[in-house]
Structures are given as C-alpha cells and as structure tokens.
Scaffold this active site. Sequence first.
Site, PDB file in Angstrom:
ATOM      1  N   TYR A  52       0.843  -1.207   0.000  1.00  0.00           N
ATOM      2  CA  TYR A  52       0.000   0.000   0.000  1.00  0.00           C
ATOM      3  C   TYR A  52       0.876   1.253   0.000  1.00  0.00           C
ATOM      4  CZ  TYR A  52      -2.727   3.804   2.128  1.00  0.00           C
ATOM      5  OH  TYR A  52      -3.291   5.027   2.414  1.00  0.00           O
TER       6      TYR A  52
HETATM    7  P1  NAD Z   1     -12.088   5.236   2.040  1.00  0.00           P
HETATM    8  O1  NAD Z   1     -11.871   3.842   1.548  1.00  0.00           O
HETATM    9  O2  NAD Z   1     -13.138   5.450   3.067  1.00  0.00           O
HETATM   10  O3  NAD Z   1     -12.394   6.200   0.804  1.00  0.00           O
HETATM   11  C1  NAD Z   1     -11.860   6.003  -0.486  1.00  0.00           C
HETATM   12  C2  NAD Z   1     -12.995   6.091  -1.486  1.00  0.00           C
HETATM   13  O4  NAD Z   1     -12.460   5.994  -2.810  1.00  0.00           O
HETATM   14  C3  NAD Z   1     -14.013   4.957  -1.360  1.00  0.00           C
HETATM   15  O5  NAD Z   1     -15.321   5.482  -1.178  1.00  0.00           O
HETATM   16  C4  NAD Z   1     -13.907   4.191  -2.679  1.00  0.00           C
HETATM   17  O6  NAD Z   1     -15.169   3.673  -3.115  1.00  0.00           O
HETATM   18  C5  NAD Z   1     -13.347   5.241  -3.622  1.00  0.00           C
HETATM   19  N1  NAD Z   1     -12.561   4.693  -4.735  1.00  0.00           N
HETATM   20  C6  NAD Z   1     -11.544   3.797  -4.647  1.00  0.00           C
HETATM   21  N2  NAD Z   1     -11.045   3.556  -5.876  1.00  0.00           N
HETATM   22  C7  NAD Z   1     -11.746   4.333  -6.750  1.00  0.00           C
HETATM   23  C8  NAD Z   1     -11.679   4.540  -8.151  1.00  0.00           C
HETATM   24  N3  NAD Z   1     -10.786   3.876  -8.914  1.00  0.00           N
HETATM   25  N4  NAD Z   1     -12.543   5.403  -8.723  1.00  0.00           N
HETATM   26  C9  NAD Z   1     -13.453   6.082  -7.973  1.00  0.00           C
HETATM   27  N5  NAD Z   1     -13.553   5.922  -6.620  1.00  0.00           N
HETATM   28  C10 NAD Z   1     -12.711   5.058  -6.026  1.00  0.00           C
HETATM   29  O7  NAD Z   1     -10.670   5.746   2.552  1.00  0.00           O
HETATM   30  P2  NAD Z   1     -10.269   6.993   3.485  1.00  0.00           P
HETATM   31  O8  NAD Z   1      -9.797   6.439   4.767  1.00  0.00           O
HETATM   32  O9  NAD Z   1     -11.322   8.021   3.445  1.00  0.00           O
HETATM   33  O10 NAD Z   1      -8.989   7.529   2.701  1.00  0.00           O
HETATM   34  C11 NAD Z   1      -9.064   8.629   1.785  1.00  0.00           C
HETATM   35  C12 NAD Z   1      -7.671   8.923   1.259  1.00  0.00           C
HETATM   36  O11 NAD Z   1      -6.791   9.239   2.339  1.00  0.00           O
HETATM   37  C13 NAD Z   1      -7.012   7.756   0.517  1.00  0.00           C
HETATM   38  O12 NAD Z   1      -6.270   8.288  -0.564  1.00  0.00           O
HETATM   39  C14 NAD Z   1      -6.070   7.168   1.556  1.00  0.00           C
HETATM   40  O13 NAD Z   1      -4.977   6.500   0.946  1.00  0.00           O
HETATM   41  C15 NAD Z   1      -5.645   8.416   2.297  1.00  0.00           C
HETATM   42  N6  NAD Z   1      -5.209   8.185   3.674  1.00  0.00           N
HETATM   43  C16 NAD Z   1      -6.103   7.814   4.629  1.00  0.00           C
HETATM   44  C17 NAD Z   1      -5.676   7.633   5.936  1.00  0.00           C
HETATM   45  C18 NAD Z   1      -6.618   7.252   7.035  1.00  0.00           C
HETATM   46  O14 NAD Z   1      -6.152   7.127   8.172  1.00  0.00           O
HETATM   47  N7  NAD Z   1      -7.906   7.088   6.781  1.00  0.00           N
HETATM   48  C19 NAD Z   1      -4.316   7.807   6.259  1.00  0.00           C
HETATM   49  C20 NAD Z   1      -3.433   8.162   5.249  1.00  0.00           C
HETATM   50  C21 NAD Z   1      -3.885   8.377   3.964  1.00  0.00           C
END
Ligand code: NAD
Length: 323
Positions: free
Chosen positions: A151
């Site tokens: 990841y």
């Molecule tokens: P999440 O899984 O809740 O949200 C991601 C969304 O993206 C989902 O609703 C999914 O359906 C959508 N998605 C995935 N692939 C897609 C595609 N190809 N086309 C259209 N939609 C698509 O995740 P989150 O926790 O809200 O994370 C959001 C962002 O923050 C991500 O980029 C993640 O890598 C980053 N991030 C999150 C955290 C955390 O602690 N939550 C920490 C570091 C980075």
Amino acid sequence: MSGRVVVTGAAGFIGSHLCERLLDEGFEVTAIDSFTDYYSPRRKREHIGQALGSSRFTLIEQDLNDCDLISLFEGAECVFHLAAQAGVRKSWGSEFSRYTKANILATQSVLEALKEVGRVRLVHSSSSSVYGETTDLPMKEGHRLAPVSPYGATKLSAEHLCELYRVNFGVDYTSLRYFTVYGPRQRPDMAFSRFITNALEGNTIEVYGDGRQTRDFTFVSDAVEANMLALRYTGSERIFNIGGGSRISILDVIRIMEKGIGTDFDVRFVERAKGDVTDTWAETTRAREELGFEPSVSIETGIGEEITWYREHIESDEGRETE
Ligand code: NAD
C-alpha cells in the site's frame, strides 16, 4: 461566491467530510466515487446522504479509470484526489492489483486529465505509510522514504507521479501525508473502529503486536482543514505532513476508549501484521509555517466523537479487517 471543485473518493470516510465542508463554504462539488466493495457501499451512501441533499452537489458514480475526467475537470478550481484503495494489511498477494489500479493507474488518469485541462490545482491525499519503518522520529518530509507495505509503495508512486506531471507539464499540486485519521465514519477496517464496535458489542478486542506501538492520530476535521488550506496555498512547497499532534500508544488509546465507553476491554494480543510500522510521529512545522495548519481536536475529544458516532451507527455486517 465560491467556485466548483471536484472530489474523488467522495463517499469515503475523509472524502464525505470534505464534501460537507466544501458545501458549507459555498462551493459547487462534483463528486466521483465508484463505491468499491472494500467495505459496505451502503455505508458509503449514508456518508454522502447529507451532501446529496444539496443542489450544489453532483455525484458521478464511476471508476476514475473509466471516466471522462477532462470534461469533469474543465472549469473546476481544484481537484481533491482522495480515491484510493486504502489499508495496509490487505495490500499483499493477489489483492495488490486493486491497489495498483486504484492508487497508481487512477492517479495517472487524474494527472493526464489535469495536464490536458491546465490551470486546475490538485490536492492529493498521500499517507504517512510512505516513510516506512524508522527510528528517526518525528518523521520529516525530507526523510528517507522506504515504505514497508505494498500500500505504502503505491502511495509513494502516486506522489512521484504528481511531481513528474508538475515538472514536465506544469500540473500544480499539493500532497498531504495524513497520519492515521480517525473520527465519525472511520473505515471499519481501522483499529479505532474495530475496538469501539467490538467493545460496544461486548466482544474481545484484538491488538496486533504488544500494543506499545505508537501512532500520530489525526482527527478527521483536521485532515479536512488541511485540504481547505492546501486549496488556497500559493507557496512553493509540495508535500506536507498532516498529523494531529497526538502521538500515543495503542494501549493508551484503549485506556481512553475504556473510559469513554465505561467498560474494561477484553483484549487479546495477536501477531503483528506484515506492513505495519512500529511508530509514526509527524513533524508538522512545514504545514504550520506554510499552510497555517494547526490541529485543533484532542485525542480524548476525538475518540469521544467516534464512540458517539459508532453508538448510533453500529452495523454487524461490516467486514472488519485491519490497517
Ligand atoms: P475510504 O476507503 O473510506 O475512501 C476512499 C474512497 O475511494 C471509497 O469510497 C472508494 O469507493 C473510492 N474509490 C476507490 N477507488 C476508486 C476509483 N478507482 N474510482 C473512484 N472511486 C474510487 O478511505 P479513506 O480512509 O477516506 O482515505 C481517503 C484517502 O486518504 C485515501 O487516498 C487514503 O490513501 C488516504 N489516507 C487515509 C488515511 C486514514 O487514516 N484514513 C491515512 C493516510 C492516507
């Protein structure tokens, strides 16, 4: 009068909060989400229920890899790119192709479209997982990047792609490296969600490793605020650590949760997961000085809010994996 912005991953945990904030501030929001089945799509629909009530919110239910992104980006002020396949533990083995498709190929599609459209800013969601295992704490943006999970490797690739498109085609971007984000709507695979839902249901809580590993936890409204600050940023830095300033151990998290829920947890320690790092700790001087970022929610308050949300939204049919 605010303009139009695009949010990818809009129905996810952080994306749905960002959409609400943008609508509150008067923006017109074009939201893209493919409702992947990593966790319940029904739950994602609930996330954006409030936003869907706004006449300034348009939902495009499509995979970024299949969208006509150029027409969606034309005339927008900014693209907030949050769509990704998140989660460290599942990124090994055959699942890796989901990660490359969502995190690398989709980001490249976004960048190609931005290159064509021109003059639309990108705020990209990156992750502390690009740093990997280190004892050189706190983590600074200039530190060596050596992810220890597939990841993390895909998130680092996405960061590199942003920089390549800036250097070669002038795509203007900011990358935000979030450190473990928590709060209402947190993904069900993440530790806080698993702990709270299991405790509320009277189940055993599984802790990976000995529980002494530490994380810099960031409340979701602080992560959203960082996006809003990045939207207006005109300086020359590109990459920012976004941490909540609450670096504590998992054992301490459990103590706070026990107090908040009012019960002692039944904890079982299991083997540490491949890809998990021992400690994270964000050096946020750059974000403070350049963006004006100041995290404002304490870990006690934030955990309290997540507990309250889960009390109201507990679902028994969620997949509960871990990050
Ligand atoms: P999440 O899984 O809740 O949200 C991601 C969304 O993206 C989902 O609703 C999914 O359906 C959508 N998605 C995935 N692939 C897609 C595609 N190809 N086309 C259209 N939609 C698509 O995740 P989150 O926790 O809200 O994370 C959001 C962002 O923050 C991500 O980029 C993640 O890598 C980053 N991030 C999150 C955290 C955390 O602690 N939550 C920490 C570091 C980075």
